[in-house]
Design a protein around this motif. Structure first.
Motif, mmCIF file in Angstrom:
data_model
loop_
_atom_site.group_PDB
_atom_site.id
_atom_site.type_symbol
_atom_site.label_atom_id
_atom_site.label_comp_id
_atom_site.label_asym_id
_atom_site.label_seq_id
_atom_site.Cartn_x
_atom_site.Cartn_y
_atom_site.Cartn_z
ATOM 1 N N PHE A 24 78.099 56.993 29.196
ATOM 2 C CA PHE A 24 78.964 56.805 29.880
ATOM 3 C C PHE A 24 80.263 56.699 29.487
ATOM 4 O O PHE A 24 81.248 56.284 29.997
ATOM 5 C CB PHE A 24 78.528 54.611 29.131
ATOM 6 N N VAL A 25 80.911 56.926 28.258
ATOM 7 C CA VAL A 25 81.846 57.322 28.591
ATOM 8 C C VAL A 25 82.869 58.372 28.620
ATOM 9 O O VAL A 25 83.889 57.835 29.117
ATOM 10 C CB VAL A 25 82.562 57.849 26.655
ATOM 11 N N LEU A 26 81.979 59.359 29.440
ATOM 12 C CA LEU A 26 82.183 59.973 30.297
ATOM 13 C C LEU A 26 82.386 60.100 31.389
ATOM 14 O O LEU A 26 83.684 60.382 32.501
ATOM 15 C CB LEU A 26 81.726 61.341 29.628
ATOM 16 N N TRP A 27 81.243 59.248 31.661
ATOM 17 C CA TRP A 27 80.877 59.279 33.560
ATOM 18 C C TRP A 27 80.678 57.829 34.501
ATOM 19 O O TRP A 27 80.878 57.603 35.294
ATOM 20 C CB TRP A 27 79.802 60.326 34.529
ATOM 21 N N GLY A 28 80.283 56.590 33.298
ATOM 22 C CA GLY A 28 80.558 55.837 33.421
ATOM 23 C C GLY A 28 79.421 55.259 33.733
ATOM 24 O O GLY A 28 78.078 55.760 33.135
ATOM 25 N N THR A 29 78.803 54.063 34.341
ATOM 26 C CA THR A 29 77.497 53.392 33.902
ATOM 27 C C THR A 29 76.841 53.934 35.182
ATOM 28 O O THR A 29 75.588 53.937 34.115
ATOM 29 C CB THR A 29 77.718 52.157 34.883
ATOM 30 N N LEU A 35 68.346 56.703 29.719
ATOM 31 C CA LEU A 35 67.426 54.736 29.400
ATOM 32 C C LEU A 35 66.272 55.240 30.055
ATOM 33 O O LEU A 35 65.065 54.628 29.830
ATOM 34 C CB LEU A 35 68.495 53.796 29.988
ATOM 35 N N ALA A 36 67.045 55.359 32.007
ATOM 36 C CA ALA A 36 65.450 55.270 32.297
ATOM 37 C C ALA A 36 64.193 56.415 31.991
ATOM 38 O O ALA A 36 63.183 56.364 32.254
ATOM 39 C CB ALA A 36 65.531 55.955 34.198
ATOM 40 N N GLY A 37 65.435 57.749 31.610
ATOM 41 C CA GLY A 37 64.161 58.887 31.562
ATOM 42 C C GLY A 37 62.581 58.200 30.190
ATOM 43 O O GLY A 37 61.784 58.290 29.319
ATOM 44 N N ILE A 66 71.858 56.731 22.108
ATOM 45 C CA ILE A 66 72.733 57.811 21.695
ATOM 46 C C ILE A 66 73.733 58.600 23.252
ATOM 47 O O ILE A 66 74.833 57.982 23.721
ATOM 48 C CB ILE A 66 72.934 58.461 20.626
ATOM 49 N N LEU A 67 73.212 58.938 24.160
ATOM 50 C CA LEU A 67 72.888 59.578 25.256
ATOM 51 C C LEU A 67 73.398 58.857 26.426
ATOM 52 O O LEU A 67 74.601 58.723 26.861
ATOM 53 C CB LEU A 67 71.702 60.191 25.628
#
Length: 279
Positions: free
Chosen positions: A27-32, A39-41, A21-22
């Motif tokens: 992604f919507v706010l700042w991109g890929t 996800l890495a965390g 979700i985060l």
């Protein structure tokens, strides 16, 4: 007719959902690029979590007692051992202390007399896999289940059915929870240990335990003889001295040792029909 209870999400599942979700929000706010960080965390947490023996990430894990009061429980892993276990039992009897032995099916099959003696002295027994494979959590779910069931069958021949399971070194994985639920076991780890590497490092064992112990702890010890070049008499002399120091130290700190079942408020084994030693 009542609906069957739904399984609640594990901490790992909730964390994973939150990470996705985060990631979508980022992604919507700042991109890929930014969406990669949650996800890495989560991936990093999944890699570390198996070794956090007191953290219920992949499944519920009992590692401390809920009982109030100045008390702890003793647990011994990896036995029974023909050399070490009888001497451990002698010391426990002299101090009138009850412990839980998390045994391997392989050792239990090889030493039925020691299983009988453990039970005769009023101690309890838990499942610690059949072969104590250190890489078992990297293997298939079927292999993990077979290891647990084989041990249940061996111990069933002694008229008991363990209700608790401790994975080798306390390491967990996502497969363990469903397997234990299917077999009818609960995971029990520990909250106080000396990092003795299976009795390979017994020097200072007592001082490490006594310096870390807190009320409610489940203390991890081993009743196995390590594969080292140390002569039996040298190892046993050092190990038994350290074990007595642990028990005397707990007494001097007015910390009571109680059976694991009482500490965690639930049974750790039950009676079974030895003629039906299978699941």
């Amino acid at each position: 007719m009542k609906n069957p209870a739904k399984r609640s999400l594990t901490t790992g599942e909730r964390t994973g959902i939150g990470a996705f979700i985060l990631a979508g929000f980022f992604f919507v706010l700042w991109g890929t690029v930014w969406s990669i960080f949650p996800l890495a965390g989560f991936v990093l947490l999944c890699l570390v979590a198996p070794f956090a023996t007191g953290y219920s990430f992949f499944l519920p894990v009992i590692c401390r007692g809920a009982r109030k009061g100045i008390c702890v429980s003793l647990s011994f892993d990896d036995g029974p051992d023909k050399v070490t276990t009888p001497l451990v039992l002698d010391i426990l009897r002299s101090y009138q202390v009850k412990a839980t032995f998390f045994v391997t099916g392989e050792n239990a099959r090889s030493h039925p007399d020691l299983i009988a003696r453990i039970l005769a002295q009023g101690h309890t027994i838990g499942n610690h896999t059949y072969s104590h494979d250190p890489l078992i959590m990297l293997k298939s779910r079927r292999h993990l289940k077979d290891e647990i069931i084989k041990t249940q069958e061996v111990l069933g021949g002694h008229g008991i059915r363990p209700l608790v399971f401790r994975p080798p070194a306390g390491i967990t994985n996502p497969k363990l929870g469903p397997v234990l639920a299917e077999v009818g076991l609960k995971a029990v780890n520990f909250s106080c240990r000396a990092m003795d590497r299976g009795n390979r490092r017994i020097s200072g064992l007592a001082s490490k335990i006594l310096g870390r112990v807190r009320p409610g702890d489940i203390i991890l010890l081993h009743d196995s003889k390590p594969l080292t070049e140390m002569p039996d008499n040298q190892f046993l002399s050092g190990f038994l001295t350290e074990l007595e120091r642990v028990l005397k130290g707990l007494e001097s700190q007015n910390i009571s040792v109680m059976p694991l079942a009482e500490l965690i408020g639930q049974p750790v084994m039950e009676e079974a029909d030895p003629n039906e030693a299978s699941l």
